[in-house]
Design an enzyme around this catalytic site. Structure first.
Site: not given
Length: 126
Positions: A1-3, A72
């Site tokens: 999920m995180p970028l 993100t």
């Protein structure tokens, strides 16, 4: 999920860059409970003319070892979780890559779950 996007001046060796990527990933796993293998990190290296920063902001000094980390991630985490993440990243970057905590700038961008596709043109979280 995180970028994760890590921006820095050119000149760091491959081991330092790999250590930075792993450090941020491990901090996310610990502070945000990110699942194993949910690792998407992009490292951007810049020439001096393309990397502009304040020598001091909010009484925090910065120099050419500055590392900017933009994450993100899904919205909804508490302020305490965010603060723990910031501390964890700064500590890990110092231990793994020698980046002093004052040279770690972090920006968290929160998005809704439906704003992700991890392949196949599918919004997997919807």
């Amino acid at each position: 999920m995180p970028l994760v996007r890590i921006s820095l001046l050119k000149g760091r060796n491959e081991a330092h860059k790999r250590a930075m990527a792993e450090s941020v990933y491990e901090a996310l796993r610990e502070a945000f409970n990110v699942p194993e293998n949910d690792k998407f990190v992009v490292i951007h290296e810049h020439d001096k003319s393309e990397f502009v920063y304040a020598a001091s902001y909010l009484d925090v000094a910065h120099d050419d070892d500055l590392v900017i980390v933009q994450i993100t991630a899904n919205e909804g985490r508490s302020t305490e979780m965010k603060q723990a993440l910031y501390r964890n990243i700064a500590e890990r970057l110092e231990m793994s890559a020698g980046v002093k905590p004052n040279n770690v700038v972090i920006n968290l961008v929160e998005v809704k779950k439906e704003n992700w596709s991890f392949g196949d043109g599918v919004a997997q979280y919807v």
